[in-house]
Write an enzyme that holds these catalytic residues in place. Sequence first.
Site, PDB file in Angstrom:
ATOM      1  N   ILE A   1       0.821  -1.215   0.000  1.00 63.79           N
ATOM      2  CA  ILE A   1       0.000   0.000   0.000  1.00 63.79           C
ATOM      3  C   ILE A   1       0.859   1.270   0.000  1.00 63.79           C
ATOM      4  CG2 ILE A   1      -0.250   0.027   2.542  1.00 63.79           C
ATOM      5  CD1 ILE A   1      -3.053   0.999   0.154  1.00 63.79           C
TER       6      ILE A   1
ATOM      7  N   ASN B   1      -4.948   3.143  14.193  1.00 63.49           N
ATOM      8  CA  ASN B   1      -5.614   2.803  15.461  1.00 63.49           C
ATOM      9  C   ASN B   1      -6.241   4.070  16.043  1.00 63.49           C
ATOM     10  OD1 ASN B   1      -3.384   4.167  16.763  1.00 63.49           O
ATOM     11  ND2 ASN B   1      -2.213   2.273  16.539  1.00 63.49           N
TER      12      ASN B   1
ATOM     13  N   GLY C   1       2.237  -3.486  10.534  1.00 66.63           N
ATOM     14  CA  GLY C   1       1.408  -3.708   9.348  1.00 66.63           C
ATOM     15  C   GLY C   1       1.380  -2.509   8.417  1.00 66.63           C
TER      16      GLY C   1
ATOM     17  N   ASP D   1       0.139   0.501   8.881  1.00 70.80           N
ATOM     18  CA  ASP D   1       0.517   1.731   9.568  1.00 70.80           C
ATOM     19  C   ASP D   1       2.044   1.896   9.587  1.00 70.80           C
ATOM     20  OD1 ASP D   1       0.256   3.951  11.246  1.00 70.80           O
ATOM     21  OD2 ASP D   1      -1.290   2.997  12.438  1.00 70.80           O
TER      22      ASP D   1
ATOM     23  N   SER E   1      -8.605  -4.071   8.956  1.00 73.04           N
ATOM     24  CA  SER E   1      -8.977  -4.941  10.094  1.00 73.04           C
ATOM     25  C   SER E   1      -8.559  -6.406   9.981  1.00 73.04           C
ATOM     26  CB  SER E   1     -10.493  -4.905  10.382  1.00 73.04           C
ATOM     27  OG  SER E   1     -10.856  -3.693  11.004  1.00 73.04           O
ATOM     28  N   THR E   2      -7.937  -6.814   8.862  1.00 72.31           N
ATOM     29  CA  THR E   2      -7.634  -8.253   8.715  1.00 72.31           C
ATOM     30  C   THR E   2      -6.241  -8.644   9.187  1.00 72.31           C
ATOM     31  OG1 THR E   2      -7.055  -7.791   6.426  1.00 72.31           O
ATOM     32  CG2 THR E   2      -9.246  -8.699   6.830  1.00 72.31           C
TER      33      THR E   2
ATOM     34  N   TYR F   1      -6.096  -6.755  13.807  1.00 71.90           N
ATOM     35  CA  TYR F   1      -7.478  -6.714  14.309  1.00 71.90           C
ATOM     36  C   TYR F   1      -8.278  -7.982  13.996  1.00 71.90           C
ATOM     37  CZ  TYR F   1      -6.896  -1.785  15.675  1.00 71.90           C
ATOM     38  OH  TYR F   1      -6.490  -0.615  16.276  1.00 71.90           O
TER      39      TYR F   1
HETATM   40  P1  ADP Z   1      -5.554  -3.849  11.215  1.00 74.25           P
HETATM   41  O1  ADP Z   1      -4.964  -3.405  12.515  1.00 74.25           O
HETATM   42  O2  ADP Z   1      -6.665  -2.954  10.695  1.00 74.25           O
HETATM   43  O3  ADP Z   1      -5.912  -5.299  11.220  1.00 74.25           O
HETATM   44  P2  ADP Z   1      -2.999  -4.335   9.785  1.00 74.25           P
HETATM   45  O4  ADP Z   1      -2.103  -3.280   9.234  1.00 74.25           O
HETATM   46  O5  ADP Z   1      -2.495  -5.140  10.941  1.00 74.25           O
HETATM   47  O6  ADP Z   1      -4.382  -3.579  10.139  1.00 74.25           O
HETATM   48  O7  ADP Z   1      -3.403  -5.331   8.625  1.00 74.25           O
HETATM   49  C1  ADP Z   1      -4.388  -5.093   7.656  1.00 74.25           C
HETATM   50  C2  ADP Z   1      -4.111  -5.968   6.440  1.00 74.25           C
HETATM   51  O8  ADP Z   1      -3.102  -5.360   5.648  1.00 74.25           O
HETATM   52  C3  ADP Z   1      -3.606  -7.368   6.758  1.00 74.25           C
HETATM   53  O9  ADP Z   1      -4.337  -8.280   5.963  1.00 74.25           O
HETATM   54  C4  ADP Z   1      -2.132  -7.332   6.396  1.00 74.25           C
HETATM   55  O10 ADP Z   1      -1.674  -8.581   5.885  1.00 74.25           O
HETATM   56  C5  ADP Z   1      -2.090  -6.307   5.292  1.00 74.25           C
HETATM   57  N1  ADP Z   1      -0.831  -5.553   5.148  1.00 74.25           N
HETATM   58  C6  ADP Z   1       0.200  -5.448   6.018  1.00 74.25           C
HETATM   59  N2  ADP Z   1       1.160  -4.644   5.512  1.00 74.25           N
HETATM   60  C7  ADP Z   1       0.733  -4.223   4.289  1.00 74.25           C
HETATM   61  C8  ADP Z   1       1.271  -3.383   3.260  1.00 74.25           C
HETATM   62  N3  ADP Z   1       2.467  -2.790   3.393  1.00 74.25           N
HETATM   63  N4  ADP Z   1       0.520  -3.173   2.143  1.00 74.25           N
HETATM   64  C9  ADP Z   1      -0.688  -3.760   1.997  1.00 74.25           C
HETATM   65  N5  ADP Z   1      -1.251  -4.563   2.925  1.00 74.25           N
HETATM   66  C10 ADP Z   1      -0.553  -4.799   4.056  1.00 74.25           C
END
Ligand code: ADP
Length: 189
Positions: free
Chosen positions: A23, A36, A44, A46, A131-132, A135
């Site tokens: 992302i 959050n 992740g 963030d 959230s996946t 969360y």
């Molecule tokens: P939340 O706290 O909302 O669950 P996370 O960041 O922990 O958010 O994860 C949300 C989703 O994004 C997860 O499915 C994770 O695998 C995915 N994810 C983690 N890093 C990246 C990234 N750099 N780009 C895209 N998706 C990501």
Amino acid sequence: MQSAEGMKVRIAGSTLELVIGDIALQKMDVVVNAANNQLAGGGGVDGAIHRGGGPAIMEETRQKYPRGCPTGEAVISGAGQLAARYVVHTVGPVWGGGQGREEEQLASAYRRSLEVVIENGCSSAAFPSLSTGAYRYPFDLAARCALSTVMAFLKETGKPEWVRFVLFDESAYSAFSVALTDLLSDEIG
Ligand code: ADP
């Protein structure tokens, strides 16, 4: 419809796209952050956004949103050194088994993010799967909620022009492509 680059469909004049990627690397008007409530930074999505964008993003959110962001809401900041113009920070629900308001809150996080995107004159936005990760929202349910919410919004408003879901790996991409195929066939059937 499906190719090595992902999956792309037209919804009411807009483009809805699924890709595998990071992302933080997207060259869209907006990248959406899975933040959050404290907008405090984390792992992740963030972590990737703040690492890529640099400290300016957190400086701005601390100043503009000292009370953070409620679950299901969204706020906007600049994007620091990212290729995007803005970051929309939204907060999805923590999965608690599905008996609470998780689905409503997840839908609200997508809808409010899209509202903020168009209020700021932006025509393209990239979303992660909210959230996946930390969360723990189940992927198949989250994918269906995410896509049906975005599709309904595009049909209602005709904006933004382009929404891209950026999925982190094959299994996330697969959950989203199955859900999108199901939702499109529900429409036809
Ligand atoms: P939340 O706290 O909302 O669950 P996370 O960041 O922990 O958010 O994860 C949300 C989703 O994004 C997860 O499915 C994770 O695998 C995915 N994810 C983690 N890093 C990246 C990234 N750099 N780009 C895209 N998706 C990501």
